[in-house]
Design a protein around this motif. Structure first.
Motif, short mmCIF file in Angstrom:
data_model
loop_
_atom_site.label_atom_id
_atom_site.label_comp_id
_atom_site.label_asym_id
_atom_site.label_seq_id
_atom_site.Cartn_x
_atom_site.Cartn_y
_atom_site.Cartn_z
N PHE A 1 0.82 -1.19 0.00
CA PHE A 1 0.00 0.00 0.00
C PHE A 1 0.86 1.25 0.00
O PHE A 1 1.89 1.32 0.69
N PRO A 2 0.46 2.27 -0.77
CA PRO A 2 1.25 3.49 -0.88
C PRO A 2 1.50 4.13 0.48
O PRO A 2 0.61 4.14 1.34
N ASP A 3 2.71 4.65 0.67
CA ASP A 3 3.05 5.34 1.91
C ASP A 3 3.34 6.81 1.59
O ASP A 3 3.08 7.29 0.49
N ALA A 4 3.87 7.53 2.58
CA ALA A 4 4.15 8.96 2.41
C ALA A 4 5.14 9.20 1.28
O ALA A 4 5.05 10.20 0.55
N VAL A 5 6.10 8.29 1.12
CA VAL A 5 7.08 8.43 0.05
C VAL A 5 6.40 8.34 -1.32
O VAL A 5 6.69 9.12 -2.24
N THR A 6 5.48 7.40 -1.45
CA THR A 6 4.77 7.21 -2.72
C THR A 6 4.01 8.47 -3.11
O THR A 6 4.15 8.99 -4.23
N TYR A 7 3.20 8.96 -2.19
CA TYR A 7 2.37 10.13 -2.48
C TYR A 7 3.21 11.39 -2.69
O TYR A 7 2.90 12.21 -3.57
N THR A 8 4.26 11.54 -1.91
CA THR A 8 5.11 12.73 -2.06
C THR A 8 5.78 12.74 -3.43
O THR A 8 5.93 13.80 -4.05
N SER A 9 6.19 11.57 -3.90
CA SER A 9 6.80 11.48 -5.24
C SER A 9 5.82 11.94 -6.31
O SER A 9 6.17 12.69 -7.24
#
Length: 473
Positions: A341-349
């Protein structure tokens, strides 16, 4: 992408209150900024070293065995232990004496004190760990020849006392020499000990040596040492060895060599793991070669290596960075289907890529989606958005996001602080710029010098623009 700081708590202000009527957007690119780490340096208080008591009638052993490098005084101290009934007779105490003296005296004096202890103290019976102390301190030298001579001497002395070197001995010597930045001497020592004592280090020691060689030597020398140790000692590279080599060439942006090493790894019967593929993808990502990165990702899946969360985050970051945000978003569903599941790194990218394309409002909406899925934004997330909003001249949205950051105690990064400050001054909102300045200083987001210099330069620019009759809005 760099190390992401610990998650910060979500904003107490709903994102829906920030997202209102879209304003005119300027399609200026937004940059990616790594999070800042702030370290407060404190000067340690000076502590006067304790000199051990040489009084044989002392009721307790000395707190610090030896704090002076003088050999004659050290021997006098050893002599005082003979008649002191309170001195512990365990090997740990004697090892602490040798360790403390070896760390401040010359290697010759350390050997002399060791010999004196053998002759003087009947209760002193050194074990392998005692000799390892001498070996450790013999590794500290400024030249290749002296460190090799010192370690060889310590190992020979150890063997003469009935303790031939074993793989642990070699490991201690190799690590000590490498930490002294004499990796070539460490490689030579491995060969010498193998020839003289038939002792071979394990792969942990070998890989430690290879890692330090990659860090401080040319790759041609690294390959030369690996070939020599394989021929003379029988040490063969394993999967960890190739991983170290691939990681090093990728960090140096030599992806052609990384591909060659990957082929060689397969030829020798090793199956690359997820970390190897992630390392190569990260290398292509740093060069903005999104297509090549995707090829590696597909190859990894074709050979049966399941991508992990880092794999998907690397793909999403690489595609977003190269302007392929739509392609990057497709992997959100793919990774969720695979249980990552997407984390903060995923969304920030993704937000960073959207801001680069001038879609700062879309990035802001993605923040709402992120929070709805109970994924906590972090410091980098907020700063990426703030920078993107300011670059797109969505200053009111940026101001509201800034208030959200204040509510959550989120620190400003230096780049987003400077961009926000200048955007406010450009719009003539100097009073609000001072509020941002105050928060940056109070929250220790940036250093005082940086905060003041940015404010000063911005105000000077504003004054000059007004004097020349230029529009600053």
């Amino acid at each position: 992408m760099g190390k992401i700081p610990a998650f910060l708590r979500s904003s107490t202000i709903p994102v829906s209150q920030i997202i209102k009527t879209p304003q005119s957007q300027s399609h200026q690119s937004s940059k990616s900024f790594p999070p800042s780490n702030f370290i407060q340096n404190r000067k340690p208080k000076s502590v006067k070293p304790l000199k051990p008591s040489l009084n044989p009638n002392s009721s307790s052993p000395p707190l610090v065995p030896i704090t002076f490098p003088n050999l004659s005084e050290a021997k006098s101290f050893i002599n005082s232990l003979i008649s002191n009934p309170n001195i512990p007779l365990d090997i740990q105490f004697y090892n602490s004496i040798i360790h403390s003296f070896s760390s401040i005296a010359t290697l010759d004096d350390a050997f002399s004190l060791f010999t004196h202890m053998l002759k003087t103290l009947p209760s002193f019976s050194p074990d392998r760990s005692t000799f390892h102390i001498l070996i450790t301190h013999s590794c500290i030298s400024k030249t290749h020849d002296s460190v090799l001579t010192g370690v060889s001497r310590a190992v020979d002395y150890m063997a003469s006392q009935g303790f031939p070197p074993d793989p642990v001995t070699v490991d201690i010597a190799v690590r000590g020499i490498c930490l002294s930045r004499h990796e070539d001497a460490a490689a030579k020592l491995v060969t010498e000990l193998h020839d003289k004592y038939s002792v071979t280090p394990d792969n942990y020691t070998f890989n430690f040596l290879v890692k330090h060689l990659c860090k401080n030597r040319s790759m041609s020398m690294v390959y030369g040492v690996i070939d020599e140790l394989e021929k003379l000692v029988g040490l063969k590279p394993d999967l960890i060895t190739y991983t170290i080599l691939i990681d090093n060439v990728c960090n140096n942006k030599n992806l052609r060599e990384a591909t060659r090493l990957l082929s060689e790894l397969n030829e020798k019967g090793f199956k690359p793991d997820c970390y190897v593929y992630n390392t190569i993808m990260k290398g292509y990502c740093s060069l903005n070669l999104g297509n090549e990165m995707i090829k590696v990702f597909k190859t990894m899946k074709e050979v049966g290596v399941e991508p992990d969360l880092y794999s998907y985050n690397t793909v999403i970051f690489g595609l977003s960075k190269s302007g392929r945000v739509k392609d990057a978003r497709k992997y959100l569903d793919v990774m969720a289907e695979m249980g990552h599941f997407p984390d903060a790194v995923t969304y920030t990218s993704l937000m960073n890529g959207m801001c680069r394309e001038g879609d700062a409002l879309g990035a802001l909406r993605l923040l709402g989606e992120m929070e709805a899925k109970r994924c906590s934004p972090n410091e980098c997330t907020y700063n990426t958005l703030l920078h993107g909003l300011c670059k797109s001249r969505l200053l009111d949205k940026g101001k509201e996001l800034f208030e959200t950051m204040k509510e959550g105690g989120v620190k400003l990064e230096s780049a987003s602080y400077a961009t926000f400050l200048r955007a406010l001054c450009r719009e003539g909102r100097v009073a609000e710029a001072y509020e941002v300045f105050d928060y940056a200083v109070e929250s220790k987001s940036v250093t005082d010098v940086s905060a003041y210099s940015t404010l000063e330069s911005t105000l000077k620019w504003l004054k000059k623009a007004r004097e020349q009759g230029l529009s600053v809005c």
